[in-house]
Design a protein around this motif. Structure first.
Motif: not given
Length: 755
Positions: A353-365
């Protein structure tokens, strides 16, 4: 109604509770360094009153914690239990406790049994085992110690003592922990947990005076059941806080308890009173991993080509992770909170979950969308006292604050092809900490309302074949029902068989002969199920009646558990309907032929009370009867004092009237059908003789409006037919059109009709 598809990706990395402390080594009972926290078993045995002990009694529960100037701690905990039943013998013969091997090193110091005849029997060296849990398909740092106690029988007293030492800091420059005043023991064969009554429970924390400790307010506990006092003392540069509970009541866990931990006295202690300290720690773990590479940059460029609005960009990120990154539980040796680099997650094609979250946050930003990680306590862990900061989170998702062109969104990417934005029942209404250095307080995740947790059934009885009847069905879903059934469809080993049996519960007498699903892998449209029921030997055919029935319980039995409730005298805990939900049905009962007439025998009643609302309507249309039902279980917390009323009203709902109706062969209806069929000849022209006969039959049956319509059609068909004008005059008279009736009679007489 629970959360049985939600995987907790940070499981076991929460606050290290003395409830779950164990050992990765065994210390010999003769070790001179071991200091007992309790008197000898012989002395403790004198305080036991077998007549008041119930199945078991915790004689003494004692924990001493020492915190040093570096905020590292070590603790010793002692438990003594009097066994007073065969069930307690089974439960306490093997002790299973867990710990997180990333943060702590723990040793079992001794474990003894005092048999009913006064003999002391110590644990055997080969009776302990360290193992990783095998009940979850996850990688994690949690381990368990199992140790078996010798000669445990009714009348025995068991005791054990363990100590643990911090080996790593979770949050630098902070210390926190949570404690239970009861001892929670796993029941045999995985049948839940027990927390027996306890004579004395003591927690003592010693720390340097310069360390300020913040703790829960013990006055918030139910003092009638859990009287706990607090005492402070100081000696030299050390301070000591002691909490003591005496004669604490047994805790009975029951279904549908509230998510808050008010049912038991739990204590949270921390060196900080500011959630910002925790938020900054988590932010420092996450931010260094928001890094990209060529492959990740290429994905961002690809999204930019087609996603122009904030909504399009957010959905594109959700789709990209669902398509490219498989969810796994993997944080071995990492302590559970530090993610991999964002580009590494994309490269690996998997992440927790934390890995997917970091990737999602990176993409969104990178796409110009403000976004942060958010740490969550899932429903499986309830809602602890969040007034005292600590790290007890077990999941991480993405928080997208409201911004231009975009409302606030909480997005969870860990479900495989879950409906966007992946917001599940497992996190609704739960505490969340947005991982941002500016965060000051805990947030509460939103909750779907009662209308959004929806199961909507459309059922149409539309085919009759010999002695059989069949009906089509369509089941549309929302909220928790959509999440659960979608996941069942995706993961069921024999899903066709499973779903036929599941849906078959609506009508146990029927067979599900067709079954299809829509949008099972669609992230944007709700999961829907279609199919057919076949009812065998339910109709005699032709001139025989056919009987129909439907009850709201056919939906509540499938989508809610209102049958297996505790009787009022057995209910010890408040009862929570959380979340509330809505069940809707539209049932169409078609007549097997136009020659059958409806007979409505009973109809469902409407209900509106503090717990439920049920609105039911029925309407007759040509050759069919339609029943509409809307049942709402309100989101409520029922105190024990009100449970009897809730139980009675739930039973009344279960026993409320069914819709019972019958289509019975009717000679008059058959005549009407025959005349209606013959009213048009083979050339498509009206047959005046049949029209006149049909108008007469409508008059005979008292359907004067229809008789007027048919008589007018007869005159139009044959304007020189005297009898047609006579029938028209009759129909007009019955419809109180007296002047028109006189004129029609005169016209009939003029054309030669003999009155």
């Amino acid at each position: 109604m629970s959360e049985f598809f939600f995987s907790r990706c940070l499981h076991g990395i929460a606050v290290i509770s003395l409830l779950l402390v164990t050992s990765n080594s065994y210390a010999n009972a003769g070790d001179k360094k071991i200091q007992r926290l309790a008197p000898a078993l012989k002395t403790l045995a004198r305080s036991v009153d077998a007549n008041k002990a119930g199945e078991a009694q915790i004689i003494l529960r004692k924990t001493h914690v020492h915190i040093d100037e570096q905020l590292m701690s070590h603790a010793t905990s002692y438990v003594a239990v009097y066994i007073n039943s065969d069930e307690a013998v089974r439960d306490y013969s093997q002790i299973s406790v867990s710990f997180n091997s990333f943060y702590e090193d723990i040793a079992l110091e001794f474990a003894n049994v005092r048999t009913p005849d006064g003999k002391i029997d110590s644990i055997k060296a080969d009776a302990t085992q360290i193992q990783s849990p095998t009940d979850e398909n996850f990688y994690h740092d949690r381990k368990e110690l199992l140790f078996s106690l010798p000669n445990v029988r009714k009348g025995s007293i068991i005791e054990f003592q363990y100590r643990y030492t911090d080996i790593k800091k979770m949050v630098p420059n902070q210390w926190f922990d949570s404690f239970s005043f009861h001892w929670w023991e796993d029941r045999a064969a995985g049948q839940g947990s027990r927390a027996d009554a306890i004579s004395i429970s003591e927690l003592q924390i010693t720390a340097p005076k310069k360390i300020q400790l913040t703790s829960s307010d013990t006055n918030a506990f139910d003092q009638s059941r859990f009287p706990i006092t607090q005492k402070r003392s100081a000696k030299g540069d050390q301070q000591t806080i002691t909490w003591t509970g005496k004669n604490l009541a047994k805790i009975e866990l029951q279904n549908n308890m509230p998510r808050t931990h008010d049912y038991a006295p739990y204590l949270r202690v921390s060196t900080t009173s500011k959630w910002n300290d925790v938020a900054r720690w988590a932010d420092a773990l996450v931010e260094p991993h928001l890094v990209s590479d060529e492959k990740l940059d290429a994905l961002i460029a690809e999204i930019k080509k087609t996603a122009l609005t904030p909504e399009q960009k957010t959905k594109a990120v959700y789709r990209a992770i669902q398509d490219r990154v498989r969810y796994v539980f993997a944080h071995v040796g990492r302590g559970g909170y530090e993610p991999h680099d964002a580009f590494e997650v994309l490269k690996n094609g998997y992440g927790d979950c934390k890995d997917q979250t970091v990737l999602a946050v990176m993409l969104l930003r990178k796409l110009g969308i403000k976004a942060d990680p958010a740490l969550i306590i899932t429903r499986g862990r309830g809602v602890p006292d969040m007034r005292v900061p600590g790290v007890s989170f077990d999941h991480m998702i993405v928080h997208i604050p409201a911004q231009q062109g975009q409302p606030e969104i909480w997005m969870d990417t860990t479900g495989e092809t879950s409906l966007y934005p992946g917001f599940s029942l497992g996190i609704e209404g739960q505490p969340a900490l947005v991982v941002n250095s500016d965060t000051q307080t805990i947030s509460t995740l939103p909750e779907l309302n009662e209308r959004e947790h929806l199961a909507d059934l459309e059922l149409v009885f539309d085919k009759f074949d010999g002695r059989n009847a069949s009906a089509s069905f369509k089941l549309q879903l929302g909220g928790m029902y959509e999440q659960r059934l979608r996941s069942m469809w995706q993961y069921s080993h024999e899903r066709d068989k499973y779903f036929r049996e599941l849906i078959g519960q609506i009508y146990n007498s029927a067979e599900v002969t067709e079954l299809t699903a829509s949008n099972a892998d669609n992230m944007w449209q709700p999961f829907t199920i279609h199919g057919r029921f076949v009812f065998t030997n339910v109709w005699g055919g032709k001139k025989e009646p056919i009987n129909y029935s439907f009850s709201i319980t056919q939906l509540t039995n499938l989508f809610a558990d209102l049958r297996n409730m505790h009787k009022p005298q057995d209910r010890k805990q408040s009862y929570a309907v959380d979340p509330g939900f809505t069940l809707r049905s539209r049932v169409v009962f078609n007549s097997p032929s136009p020659e059958h007439r409806l007979l409505l025998k009973t109809q469902g009643e409407n209900i509106d009370n503090a717990y439920y609302r049920l609105v039911q309507t029925g309407s007759e249309e040509k050759n069919r009867y339609i029943v509409n039902q809307t049942f709402t279980a309100k989101t409520v917390l029922v105190p024990v004092a009100d449970y009897a009323d809730f139980y009675q009203k739930t039973n009344a709902l279960q026993e409320s009237n069914d819709w019972l109706l019958s289509y019975e062969y009717n000679k008059t209806s058959a005549e009407l059908f025959a005349l209606e069929n013959s009213a048009l000849n083979n050339n498509g022209k009206s047959d005046v003789v049949s029209l006149i006969a049909l108008a007469k039959l409508h008059i005979k049956n008292g359907d004067y409006k229809k008789s007027l319509d048919i008589a007018q059609q007869a005159v139009k068909t044959s304007p020189k037919k005297a009898e047609a004008y006579y029938i028209l005059g009759l129909a007009q008279g019955y419809n109180q059109l007296l002047a028109e009736s006189d004129a029609s009679f005169k016209k009939a007489e003029a054309l030669g009709y003999q009155f």
